[in-house]
Write an enzyme that holds these catalytic residues in place. Structure first.
Site, mmCIF file in Angstrom:
data_model
loop_
_atom_site.group_PDB
_atom_site.id
_atom_site.type_symbol
_atom_site.label_atom_id
_atom_site.label_comp_id
_atom_site.label_asym_id
_atom_site.label_seq_id
_atom_site.Cartn_x
_atom_site.Cartn_y
_atom_site.Cartn_z
ATOM 1 N N HIS A 471 0.819 -1.209 0.000
ATOM 2 C CA HIS A 471 0.000 0.000 0.000
ATOM 3 C C HIS A 471 0.859 1.268 0.000
ATOM 4 O O HIS A 471 0.636 2.163 0.825
ATOM 5 C CB HIS A 471 -0.935 0.014 1.220
ATOM 6 C CG HIS A 471 -1.877 -1.142 1.264
ATOM 7 N ND1 HIS A 471 -2.461 -1.595 2.436
ATOM 8 C CD2 HIS A 471 -2.352 -1.950 0.280
ATOM 9 C CE1 HIS A 471 -3.248 -2.619 2.171
ATOM 10 N NE2 HIS A 471 -3.197 -2.860 0.873
ATOM 11 N N PRO A 472 1.827 1.408 -0.894
ATOM 12 C CA PRO A 472 2.613 2.645 -0.921
ATOM 13 C C PRO A 472 1.726 3.835 -1.263
ATOM 14 O O PRO A 472 0.808 3.729 -2.078
ATOM 15 C CB PRO A 472 3.670 2.393 -2.001
ATOM 16 C CG PRO A 472 3.063 1.352 -2.885
ATOM 17 C CD PRO A 472 2.230 0.493 -1.980
#
Length: 555
Positions: A471-472
């Site tokens: 989940h950058p």
């Protein structure tokens, strides 16, 4: 170098979750023209379209940029895999198909952090506009949008045990984690429609590609945003060995995601002046926040052996897989039509935490998320991790070569609070699995292991085994005009220049409480109205849950 005077009203860089939404919304009028540039290729593979095959495209260079971090200093120097979609649909074509919007208070926090007009009342209408929920709509859920969502059958008895154990442990059950009450345990939505992956490409892009005013070019790597003074006027890109440029009459829209968007901005002269100068790139606008504020979710797998042969381990032999695949191809149902993350949980790690900061995905099998390792026995597991890490990282240029992978460092676990939250994850999960509901199924603790009790032992387990939840986000953050670290304003416009916006997960001021596909699609839905100058959807007045005893009690 060849050149062209091709012009479109909008040039969209990236056919990921946000780019697909913009391509659809900006060409709905049949008049405005748009070009989408995507470096990846077709998403027509069965491995992308069949939900249960989710681990396969993630592990193929054909569909994944295959980024890795620099050695992470607080994780023993491990270099962490950072997959990003390189295909039509972007990461929505290679992700775990989980549909989680985030907590209502995430968006209240965004507004407090300077994203004016992005509070829960403002974003809820765009979540509803995006969604076509199989069970129908209500004041929280949409029933007529492009994006299909559904629940799994929750047929495996271990899902019922998981929910019963949560109740026995004193946690609430919630009928809808994406509705009034996120806190608690319940069913988990997935982006699957009629048994097929509901990627942003399937939901938004493919219908729009039938329009003559939209063009999509694959195998096209954007190399720079073109400027006339401070006005963005086009994009240069490489395709088939040639470097070509295309002009945008209205706006250039960057939708490359939390890794590629800051890289392209920097290659184009937008970013920290010293970093640009060090790479020989002329400065168009000094924006210190580009590539900074990188955030992610970490998780680990808490695995238990199962005493009854009821897990998905039975489906892991080649003959069973063949049968699952054939059934899916013929009927689009069965075990191939689900991601198997059919139940979940959101809890608070301790008293005094206002809203959930730990997320669970429950899976009736013991396996790594990317499919790289499978337990050699029947088992089940909870993926668990903190949602509000205080660690911050960065994305920086390795060189001025657009083909060079950027330098990525999350600085995972660099804040002491992160360690306290991870220890809570271990202990609270062990408590859940010790409840009577699991008594008939519960075997030995495969991982972390019953001996992993003391803080030092838990910390060592985390260092060795924690993984990215992929989940950058937050590397081109949205913020107020007086925030020097903000990259875009509340309408996603890049500060200091004209006719340029960034629309993707990189503009989140802070990471949301859960998986990022749903909020990224919402961001693009709302940004489309800003770009078109349309009146925004009326604010919602739906209430949201907050635990009445949060200051004094963990549950």
């Amino acid at each position: 170098m060849s050149s062209t005077q091709e012009e479109f009203d909008y040039v969209i860089v990236g056919a990921g979750s946000a780019g697909c939404v913009l391509a659809h919304r900006l060409t709905e009028d049949g008049r405005s023209t748009a070009l989408v540039l995507e470096y990846g290729g077709s998403d027509r593979s069965i491995f992308i379209q069949m939900p249960s095959a989710l681990a396969i495209p993630m592990n193929r260079t054909e569909y994944n940029w295959f980024y890795h971090t620099e050695p992470e200093p607080h994780l023993g120097g491990r270099q962490m895999h950072t997959p990003r979609g390189k295909v039509l649909g972007g990461s929505s074509s290679i992700n775990g198909l989980v549909y989680i919007r985030g907590n209502a208070q995430d968006f209240e926090r965004w507004e407090a952090e300077g994203a004016r007009g992005w509070g829960y009342r403002n974003v809820l209408p765009y979540f509803r506009r995006a969604e076509r929920r199989q069970e129908g709509g209500d004041r929280y859920r949409g029933d007529s949008g492009p994006l299909g969502t559904c629940y799994g059958t929750v047929g495996n008895p271990l899902h019922a045990a998981w929910l019963a154990a949560a109740r026995e442990a004193g946690y609430p059950l919630t009928p809808d984690v994406n509705g009034y009450q996120q806190e608690g345990f319940g069913r988990m939505d997935m982006t699957v429609e009629d048994g097929v992956r509901a990627s942003a490409a399937n939901a938004y892009l493919r219908p729009a590609m039938r329009r003559p005013n939209l063009e999509v070019r694959t195998r096209s790597r954007a190399t720079a945003i073109l400027f006339d003074g401070r006005r963005a006027v086009g994009v240069s890109y490489q395709r088939g060995g040639d470097t070509t440029s295309v002009r945008a009459r209205r706006e250039v829209l960057i939708c490359g995601g939390a890794i590629n968007s800051p890289q392209l901005l920097k290659l184009s002269g937008l970013g920290p002046a010293a970093e640009l100068a060090a790479n020989g790139i002329p400065v168009v606008q000094d924006l210190p926040g580009v590539g900074e504020n990188l955030q992610d979710h970490l998780e680990f797998y808490f695995q238990m052996a199962c005493r009854e042969p009821i897990t998905l381990y039975s489906a892991m032999n080649p003959l069973a897989k063949l049968g699952i695949g054939l059934r899916w191809m013929l009927f689009k149902n069965g075990l191939g039509a689900t991601n198997h993350f059919e139940t979940c949980g959101f809890i608070r790690s301790r008293a005094g935490v206002r809203f959930p900061d730990i997320q669970y995905h429950f899976l009736p099998m013991a396996v790594s998320y990317d499919g790289s390792s499978l337990a050699n026995e029947h088992g089940f597991q909870a993926h668990v991790g903190p949602m509000h890490s205080k660690s911050r990282g960065y994305v920086r240029l390795a060189s001025a070569d657009p083909a060079a992978k950027p330098v990525i460092r999350f600085n995972y676990m660099s804040h002491p609070d992160d360690w306290a939250e991870m220890r809570a994850c271990v202990r609270l999960t062990r408590e859940l699995f010790s409840q009577p509901a699991f008594a008939r199924y519960r075997g030995r603790e495969i991982q972390p292991g019953a001996e992993c009790v003391a803080d030092a032992a838990i910390d060592e387990f985390i260092r060795q085994k924690v993984e990215s939840a992929y989940h950058p986000s937050c590397t081109c953050k949205m913020g107020a005009a007086d925030d020097p670290s903000a990259v875009v304003d509340a309408e996603a416009r890049v500060r200091g220049v004209e006719n340029l916006r960034v629309v993707d997960s990189s503009i989140m001021p802070s990471i949301t409480n859960g998986n990022l596909n749903a909020p990224t699609i919402m961001i693009a839905e709302k940004a489309a109205d800003h770009i078109l100058g349309r009146p925004l959807l009326p604010a919602a007045d739906a209430p949201y849950y907050e635990a009445p005893n949060w200051q004094a009690s963990q549950r």
